[in-house]
Scaffold this motif. Structure first.
Motif, short mmCIF file in Angstrom:
data_model
loop_
_atom_site.label_atom_id
_atom_site.label_comp_id
_atom_site.label_asym_id
_atom_site.label_seq_id
_atom_site.Cartn_x
_atom_site.Cartn_y
_atom_site.Cartn_z
N ILE A 100 0.86 -1.17 0.00
CA ILE A 100 0.00 0.00 0.00
C ILE A 100 0.90 1.23 0.00
O ILE A 100 1.76 1.37 0.88
CB ILE A 100 -0.93 0.05 1.22
CG1 ILE A 100 -1.85 -1.16 1.25
CG2 ILE A 100 -1.76 1.34 1.21
CD1 ILE A 100 -2.76 -1.22 2.47
N CYS A 157 0.74 5.37 0.10
CA CYS A 157 -0.25 6.39 0.47
C CYS A 157 0.35 7.80 0.48
O CYS A 157 1.53 7.98 0.76
CB CYS A 157 -0.81 6.13 1.87
SG CYS A 157 -1.94 4.77 1.96
N TYR A 198 -2.88 3.53 -2.85
CA TYR A 198 -3.02 2.46 -3.84
C TYR A 198 -2.67 1.15 -3.15
O TYR A 198 -1.65 1.03 -2.48
CB TYR A 198 -2.07 2.70 -5.02
CG TYR A 198 -1.93 1.49 -5.90
CD1 TYR A 198 -2.89 1.19 -6.85
CD2 TYR A 198 -0.85 0.63 -5.75
CE1 TYR A 198 -2.79 0.07 -7.64
CE2 TYR A 198 -0.72 -0.50 -6.54
CZ TYR A 198 -1.69 -0.78 -7.49
OH TYR A 198 -1.58 -1.89 -8.26
N TYR A 227 -6.88 -1.66 -5.56
CA TYR A 227 -7.86 -0.75 -5.00
C TYR A 227 -7.26 0.63 -4.80
O TYR A 227 -6.06 0.75 -4.53
CB TYR A 227 -8.37 -1.24 -3.64
CG TYR A 227 -9.38 -2.34 -3.72
CD1 TYR A 227 -10.70 -2.08 -4.04
CD2 TYR A 227 -9.00 -3.66 -3.49
CE1 TYR A 227 -11.62 -3.11 -4.13
CE2 TYR A 227 -9.91 -4.68 -3.57
CZ TYR A 227 -11.22 -4.41 -3.89
OH TYR A 227 -12.13 -5.42 -3.99
N CYS A 228 -8.09 1.63 -4.89
CA CYS A 228 -7.76 2.97 -4.43
C CYS A 228 -8.35 3.07 -3.03
O CYS A 228 -9.56 2.89 -2.86
CB CYS A 228 -8.37 4.02 -5.36
SG CYS A 228 -8.12 5.70 -4.77
N LEU A 229 -7.51 3.28 -2.03
CA LEU A 229 -7.96 3.31 -0.64
C LEU A 229 -8.07 4.74 -0.13
O LEU A 229 -7.22 5.58 -0.40
CB LEU A 229 -7.00 2.55 0.26
CG LEU A 229 -6.91 1.06 0.07
CD1 LEU A 229 -5.86 0.47 1.01
CD2 LEU A 229 -8.25 0.40 0.31
N GLY A 260 -12.34 1.22 0.01
CA GLY A 260 -11.58 0.94 -1.19
C GLY A 260 -12.50 0.79 -2.38
O GLY A 260 -13.58 0.22 -2.27
#
Length: 159
Positions: A32, A34, A53, A74-76, A102
């Motif tokens: 991830i 960020c 991401y 996923y876009c978190l 997400g």
């Protein structure tokens, strides 16, 4: 000049980046990345909002046999509250509590929208007046009833 441990942090803001790496779901590896925005609500509480991401290979096992494989992206979006255990100092441990959502490609197996909770512990080390390094060990619990521990290292510029 005052020592670093004497500065109050209420109202201080920061922007930074973080990288998490570990095992997520039943995946081999997960990452991830960020971008974070932080706002100190008081000397003991900080609000942190993240946009990141998430990507991993996912393997589904049934009775010990791999039944399916897919790539999950996923876009978190996350919003956390950090509660510091001590007054402003160079080294500050804190508790993390927050929510995350997400949106993205679930590799054909997951839905396109997921939600969850983020709980954990963190440690901020002030490198100077404007720079800080963060180490977090959050537990991500997703609505799909899976959980993951993803150690996170971050760098923040405060202003």
């Amino acid at each position: 000049m005052l020592p670093l441990c004497g500065f109050a942090q209420k109202g201080m803001r920061g922007i930074g980046v973080s990288l998490s790496y570990g095992a997520f779901f039943e995946a081999d590896d997960a990452t991830i990345c960020c971008l974070n925005y932080q706002k100190h609500l008081s000397d003991r509480a900080r609000l942190s909002c993240s946009l990141g991401y998430f990507g991993t290979d996912y393997y589904g096992y049934i009775s010990g046999v791999c039944q399916y494989h897919g790539y999950v992206e996923y876009c978190l979006i996350a919003a956390d509250v950090h509660y510091f255990f001590n007054q402003p100092r160079r080294l500050r441990p804190y508790a993390i509590g927050g929510i995350l959502f997400g949106v993205g490609d679930g590799g054909g197996y997951f839905s396109n929208v997921v939600g969850g909770v983020k709980l954990g512990l963190g440690l901020t080390y002030r490198l100077g007046y404007h720079w800080a390094m963060n180490l977090e060990v959050p537990l991500y619990w997703m609505v799909m009833e899976t959980s993951s521990l993803l150690p996170t290292l971050g760098l923040t510029y405060t202003f």
